[in-house]
Design an enzyme around this catalytic site. Structure first.
Site: not given
Length: 346
Positions: A172, A224
């Site tokens: 990763s 948001k």
């Protein structure tokens, strides 16, 4: 008897007071030294060629007959003298390999130190030098490993030959860093790849609802907060969150593909991880082998110098670290003993 115990208690109390005063004075001296404008870190350099040669000599002396040790020691001194201006170094004094270490955690906390070490190498390196990064990381936060990979890119941009050695894992975010090197070398069972993005978030909205507990999530901006822990998540919010993950995944794939153009990025960017021998035919790495074997090979024709920047710790911090390490060792030994007993029972 009671009188003796009273005197002993008084002596013990006085002794403890003396110890406390001495400890306080040591702490004050340590703080005074550290507060005089001194740098909070120091650079450590070790020429690995020298360490290897000294170990080899000690082993040869230990394995030789007692009567031959004196002659062997003289031969070592003649060898040192013959080196002349080259001094303690093996290989060509003009060819250098700089060795850096990165041990990653979830937040890539070692990135700050890595960036300082890279700056130090760039200040000292010459044309033809090589930088070897011994990398170990299973990945973590996107922005943290994006920063670490950007620091690694500085070596390539400066024109320095760069090799990443992976003995255990570079997955990763760890692989995001590894792909920045000109060459990636990995041990046979090292874990590499995992080119993917994952996120998980618990939601207790239904539990709170059953107990008549309301949670208001107030935002300014439509997206948001797409998913929340306490509020009710919507299908629109989930779709937006997945779209954001896809965007990060696309950036991840593009970043790797730009640095390893021969890689079939769509075939390996599935989030899967592979061991070293499996990663080689897929193009994730360039060769199989350990970092120790590679550095030993480079010592034949170059000076191999390990560089690290280490923080200066005060007395109190050093004492705290010693206690912490002692506890950790005790726990590890207990776990090892438990594990060994389980094997014995089998």
């Amino acid at each position: 008897m009671n009188e003796w115990l009273g005197e002993f208690g008084m002596f013990l109390a006085q002794w403890l007071v003396v110890v406390a005063v001495v400890a306080l004075l040591l702490v004050m001296v340590a703080r005074a030294r550290s507060g005089g404008g001194e740098e909070r870190s120091h650079i450590k350099l070790e020429e690995l060629n020298v360490r290897r040669r000294r170990r080899s000599r000690r082993l040869r002396l230990a394995a030789s007959e007692p009567s031959a040790r004196k002659r062997l020691a003289k031969a070592f001194r003649r060898d040192d003298k013959a080196r002349g201006k080259q001094g303690d170094a093996d290989g060509s004094p003009d060819s250098r390999v700089w060795v850096l270490d990165f041990h990653g955690d979830l937040k890539a906390s070692a990135t700050g130190r890595l960036s300082e070490e890279i700056s130090a190498v760039l200040d000292a390196a010459s044309e033809g030098d090589e930088v070897v990064v011994r990398l170990e990381s299973a990945g973590g936060l996107v922005h943290a490993y994006g920063h670490a990979a950007a620091e690694m890119d500085r070596l390539r941009q400066a024109g320095l030959s760069t090799t990443v050695c992976v003995d255990k894992v570079a997955a990763s975010g760890g692989y995001l860093m590894a792909c920045c090197a000109d060459r990636v070398r990995a041990a046979p069972f090292a874990v590499l790849g995992s080119i993917g993005v994952v996120a998980q978030l618990p939601n207790v909205h239904r539990l709170l609802k059953r107990h008549d507990i309301d949670v208001d999530v107030l935002t300014a901006g439509h997206y948001k907060r797409t998913l929340t822990v306490f509020g009710e998540n919507t299908e629109e919010g989930r779709e937006k969150f997945l779209a954001e993950l896809d965007t990060v995944h696309a950036l991840f794939k593009r970043y790797v593909a730009e640095r390893r153009p021969s890689l079939d990025i769509e075939a390996v960017a599935t989030g899967e991880a592979w061991h070293g021998t499996e990663a080689l035919p897929r193009g994730l790495i360039d060769e199989i082998g350990t970092s120790e074997a590679y550095l030993a090979e480079r010592m034949n024709d170059a000076r191999v110098i390990a560089l690290s920047i280490q923080p200066r710790r005060g007395l109190a911090e050093r004492l705290g670290l010693s206690v912490s390490r002692g506890i950790e060792r005790g726990v590890e030994r207990g776990m090892e003993a438990l594990d060994a007993s389980l094997w014995q029972k089998r």
